[in-house]
Design an enzyme around this catalytic site. Structure first.
Site, short mmCIF file in Angstrom:
data_model
loop_
_atom_site.label_atom_id
_atom_site.label_comp_id
_atom_site.label_asym_id
_atom_site.label_seq_id
_atom_site.Cartn_x
_atom_site.Cartn_y
_atom_site.Cartn_z
N LYS A 50 -29.03 -47.16 1.54
CA LYS A 50 -30.76 -47.37 0.79
C LYS A 50 -31.60 -47.90 1.38
O LYS A 50 -32.68 -47.66 1.56
CB LYS A 50 -30.41 -48.95 -0.20
CG LYS A 50 -29.39 -48.11 -1.35
CD LYS A 50 -28.96 -49.60 -1.97
CE LYS A 50 -28.14 -48.86 -3.12
NZ LYS A 50 -27.07 -49.93 -3.12
N GLN A 94 -26.09 -55.83 -3.54
CA GLN A 94 -25.28 -54.81 -4.25
C GLN A 94 -23.34 -55.63 -5.00
O GLN A 94 -23.24 -56.40 -4.72
CB GLN A 94 -24.46 -54.33 -2.49
CG GLN A 94 -23.87 -53.60 -2.49
CD GLN A 94 -23.89 -52.06 -3.26
OE1 GLN A 94 -25.56 -51.59 -3.10
NE2 GLN A 94 -23.89 -51.04 -4.55
N ASP A 117 -32.75 -52.01 -10.42
CA ASP A 117 -31.33 -51.50 -10.92
C ASP A 117 -31.30 -51.36 -12.26
O ASP A 117 -30.52 -51.17 -13.04
CB ASP A 117 -29.70 -52.64 -10.27
CG ASP A 117 -29.19 -51.98 -9.41
OD1 ASP A 117 -29.43 -50.31 -8.65
OD2 ASP A 117 -28.52 -53.21 -9.10
#
Ligand code: NAP
Length: 281
Positions: A50, A94, A117
């Site tokens: 990322k 995460q 997300d």
């Protein structure tokens, strides 16, 4: 006839180039904060990629690495701080979190307008009611692939195998919004083969290698393999028995090099969108 192989790597590169171009026209760089808790090696790999994607797109990125023993309160404090920061447009924690953390509470704590997300219940609700929202990156990437290949789900039989909150359900919602006739399968589906054979567009998101065999797909179908499994040699593979299935279908995504790179690219797209919403354009 052999299928058209959908090149996720090439499409992702195209997507990221578009993001980079738009970022250059912004008055301020979009900012993404990535939180990682503990030392899960797979999570570390994802977080590193990322960061690389952000560099490629000109997006400012910050990483918060918390030890597994940091605790829920410390994590919530990081999120509160990031929610309040004007230079941070997107926040991502995460997953999975180490044992002892309340993932649901963490997802709820992220400002829905920074939830790149798309996992916050507000964004889940917006997606299911057809309002503008952040769409989870993996199903968003699949839709982008279909669009790029000129595959329109409208009126088609779409079968999604897997009903997770991060892939299966939002995938089904997106196909439905695109006017597909959608069926969702899961571990209790009685005759998986029978349902899959109906699919014009089949999305496999289970995590069991070779679950989808050639006898389970219709001639000429579009097959999207989301899964990431390891075969006996330790190599990445999907849910689909790739060789025989690719002989029968019209389009197929490889693993690796299919949905994975698109998922990464869509995070950049979502971060760009977050920055737009925060008035950075
Ligand atoms: P998950 O939360 O474990 O969900 C798996 C789903 O598969 C569940 O809904 C489960 O049904 C269903 N299932 C299990 N066995 C089945 C069977 N025999 N027949 C039909 N359905 C079955 O997994 P996930 O997070 O959605 O991820 C799915 C796969 O995609 C994994 O391999 C993951 O690594 C991969 N993935 C890839 C990306 C990417 O960027 N390419 C991103 C995310 C995930 P129940 O609900 O009944 O248990």
């Amino acid at each position: 006839m052999a299928a058209n192989v959908i090149d996720g790597k090439a499409l992702a590169a195209k997507c990221k180039a578009r993001v980079a171009q738009e970022v250059r026209s912004f008055s301020r760089r979009p900012g993404l904060a990535v939180i990682i808790v503990g030392d899960n090696p797979a999570s570390r790999t994802y977080v590193n990629s990322k960061r690389k994607d952000c560099e490629e797109c000109g997006i400012y990125s910050e990483e918060y690495a918390l030890p597994a023993e940091a605790g829920q309160d410390a994590l919530m404090e990081v999120i509160r701080t990031l929610n309040a920061r004007e230079d941070i447009d997107g926040i991502l924690c995460q997953l999975p979190l180490p044992e002892g953390y309340d993932e649901e509470a963490v997802l709820l704590a992220i400002d829905p307008d920074k939830d790149v997300d798309g996992f916050h219940p507000v964004n889940v609700g917006r997606l299911s009611t057809g309002q503008p929202c952040f769409v989870p990156c993996t199903p968003a990437g699949v839709m982008e692939m279909l669009r790029e290949c000129g595959i329109d789900p409208k009126g088609k039989e779409c079968v999604v195998v897997g009903r997770s909150n991060i892939v299966g359900k939002p995938m089904a919602m997106l196909l439905l919004a695109a006017h597909g006739t959608v069926t969702i399968c899961h571990s209790r589906t009685r005759d998986l083969g029978e349902v899959c054979r109906r699919a014009d567009i089949l999305v496999a998101a289970v995590g069991k290698r070779d679950l989808i065999t050639a006898d389970m797909v219709k001639e000429g179908a579009v097959v999207i393999d989301v899964a990431m499994n390891r075969n006996d040699a330790g190599k990445l593979c999907g849910d689909v028995d790739y060789g025989p299935v690719s002989e029968k279908v019209s389009y197929i995504t490889p693993v690796p090099g299919g949905v994975g790179p698109m998922t990464r690219a869509m995070l950049m797209v979502n971060t760009l969108e977050a920055a737009r919403r925060h008035g950075k354009a």
